[in-house]
Enzyme design. Structure first.
Site, PDB file in Angstrom:
ATOM      1  CG  HIS A 124      -8.906  14.275  -1.292  1.00 39.00           C
ATOM      2  ND1 HIS A 124      -7.859  14.340  -2.180  1.00 39.00           N
ATOM      3  CD2 HIS A 124      -9.453  13.044  -1.454  1.00 39.00           C
ATOM      4  CE1 HIS A 124      -7.764  13.199  -2.848  1.00 39.00           C
ATOM      5  NE2 HIS A 124      -8.730  12.394  -2.437  1.00 39.00           N
ATOM      6  CG  HIS A 158      -7.250   9.016   0.570  1.00 37.82           C
ATOM      7  ND1 HIS A 158      -7.303   7.733   0.093  1.00 37.82           N
ATOM      8  CD2 HIS A 158      -7.534   9.828  -0.480  1.00 37.82           C
ATOM      9  CE1 HIS A 158      -7.609   7.760  -1.201  1.00 37.82           C
ATOM     10  NE2 HIS A 158      -7.768   9.014  -1.573  1.00 37.82           N
ATOM     11  CG  ASP A 166      -3.069  15.150  -3.485  1.00 35.22           C
ATOM     12  OD1 ASP A 166      -3.984  14.372  -3.150  1.00 35.22           O
ATOM     13  OD2 ASP A 166      -2.529  15.115  -4.619  1.00 35.22           O
ATOM     14  CB  CYS A 205      -0.923   0.003   1.215  1.00 35.97           C
ATOM     15  SG  CYS A 205      -1.800   1.566   1.443  1.00 35.97           S
ATOM     16  CG  ASN A 207     -12.623  10.707  -4.434  1.00 34.22           C
ATOM     17  OD1 ASN A 207     -13.697  11.304  -4.498  1.00 34.22           O
ATOM     18  ND2 ASN A 207     -11.484  11.259  -4.813  1.00 34.22           N
ATOM     19  CG  HIS A 240      -4.333   3.778   3.510  1.00 35.09           C
ATOM     20  ND1 HIS A 240      -3.331   3.033   4.124  1.00 35.09           N
ATOM     21  CD2 HIS A 240      -4.812   4.615   4.470  1.00 35.09           C
ATOM     22  CE1 HIS A 240      -3.225   3.404   5.393  1.00 35.09           C
ATOM     23  NE2 HIS A 240      -4.102   4.370   5.627  1.00 35.09           N
ATOM     24  CG  HIS A 285      -4.444  -0.801   4.741  1.00 34.49           C
ATOM     25  ND1 HIS A 285      -3.949  -0.046   3.710  1.00 34.49           N
ATOM     26  CD2 HIS A 285      -5.391  -1.595   4.194  1.00 34.49           C
ATOM     27  CE1 HIS A 285      -4.554  -0.376   2.592  1.00 34.49           C
ATOM     28  NE2 HIS A 285      -5.438  -1.319   2.857  1.00 34.49           N
ATOM     29  CB  CYS A 299       0.940   1.174   4.363  1.00 33.76           C
ATOM     30  SG  CYS A 299      -0.732   0.771   4.943  1.00 33.76           S
TER      31      CYS A 299
HETATM   32  P1  DGP Z   1      -7.996   9.502  -4.661  1.00 35.61           P
HETATM   33  O1  DGP Z   1      -8.080   9.763  -6.130  1.00 35.61           O
HETATM   34  O2  DGP Z   1      -9.173  10.027  -3.884  1.00 35.61           O
HETATM   35  O3  DGP Z   1      -7.669   8.039  -4.372  1.00 35.61           O
HETATM   36  O4  DGP Z   1      -6.756  10.362  -4.148  1.00 35.61           O
HETATM   37  C1  DGP Z   1      -5.454   9.896  -4.082  1.00 35.61           C
HETATM   38  C2  DGP Z   1      -4.577  11.089  -3.979  1.00 35.61           C
HETATM   39  O5  DGP Z   1      -3.290  10.671  -3.614  1.00 35.61           O
HETATM   40  C3  DGP Z   1      -4.414  11.885  -5.273  1.00 35.61           C
HETATM   41  O6  DGP Z   1      -4.992  13.188  -5.097  1.00 35.61           O
HETATM   42  C4  DGP Z   1      -2.926  11.986  -5.494  1.00 35.61           C
HETATM   43  C5  DGP Z   1      -2.351  11.534  -4.178  1.00 35.61           C
HETATM   44  N1  DGP Z   1      -1.121  10.786  -4.304  1.00 35.61           N
HETATM   45  C6  DGP Z   1      -0.900   9.673  -5.052  1.00 35.61           C
HETATM   46  N2  DGP Z   1       0.356   9.251  -4.902  1.00 35.61           N
HETATM   47  C7  DGP Z   1       0.959  10.100  -4.019  1.00 35.61           C
HETATM   48  C8  DGP Z   1       2.259  10.177  -3.454  1.00 35.61           C
HETATM   49  O7  DGP Z   1       3.150   9.353  -3.712  1.00 35.61           O
HETATM   50  N3  DGP Z   1       2.501  11.198  -2.604  1.00 35.61           N
HETATM   51  C9  DGP Z   1       1.543  12.131  -2.281  1.00 35.61           C
HETATM   52  N4  DGP Z   1       1.888  13.108  -1.451  1.00 35.61           N
HETATM   53  N5  DGP Z   1       0.297  12.088  -2.784  1.00 35.61           N
HETATM   54  C10 DGP Z   1       0.012  11.076  -3.645  1.00 35.61           C
END
Ligand code: DGP
Length: 114
Positions: A102, A100, A30, A4, A87, A98, A46, A7
């Site tokens: 926003h 989350h 993000d 993950c 989402n 995982h 997780h 994680c």
């Molecule tokens: P969602 O689409 O709701 O699953 O959002 C996942 C978010 O995770 C997306 O806005 C981009 C962010 N994201 C993906 N990979 C990484 C990463 O490696 N580092 C950071 N800081 N954010 C990431």
């Protein structure tokens, strides 16, 4: 969970820009911000999404929402407002499995939620 992404971020195996951390929650910027402030708040335990939230203790879930508020406050968003989005699943375009939240703010959001 071994494979993950989030994680691995919690473990420090993948770098991130930390905004907040406590024993239950980690929050970081993000990588692809959709607003001037775009922070992800995640439980350290997780679980895949809101659909799996029964696997999370109530205290962990409450800690996530409290962290959203703390992040909004530390980012200076509480006066003008902010949006919290989670989402869940393919129709919602969840890309990281995982749970989350926003935390988005720093500009006027659209009236449309989707
Ligand atoms: P969602 O689409 O709701 O699953 O959002 C996942 C978010 O995770 C997306 O806005 C981009 C962010 N994201 C993906 N990979 C990484 C990463 O490696 N580092 C950071 N800081 N954010 C990431």
């Amino acid at each position: 969970m071994n494979d993950c992404l989030f994680c691995k971020i919690i473990a420090g195996d993948i770098p991130s820009t930390k905004v907040y951390e406590d024993e239950k929650v980690y929050a970081f910027r993000d990588i692809n911000p959709q607003a001037p402030t775009h922070v992800l708040v995640i439980p350290k335990k997780h679980v895949a999404s809101v659909a799996a939230v029964d696997e999370l203790d109530d205290a962990d879930l409450a800690a996530c929402l409290r962290a959203c508020r703390l992040v909004a406050q530390s980012e200076g968003l509480t006066e003008k407002g902010f949006r919290v989005v989670s989402n869940c699943g393919d129709d919602a375009c969840q890309s990281v499995k995982h749970l989350h939240f926003h935390v988005l703010g720093g500009r006027q959001m659209g009236e449309q939620m989707a």
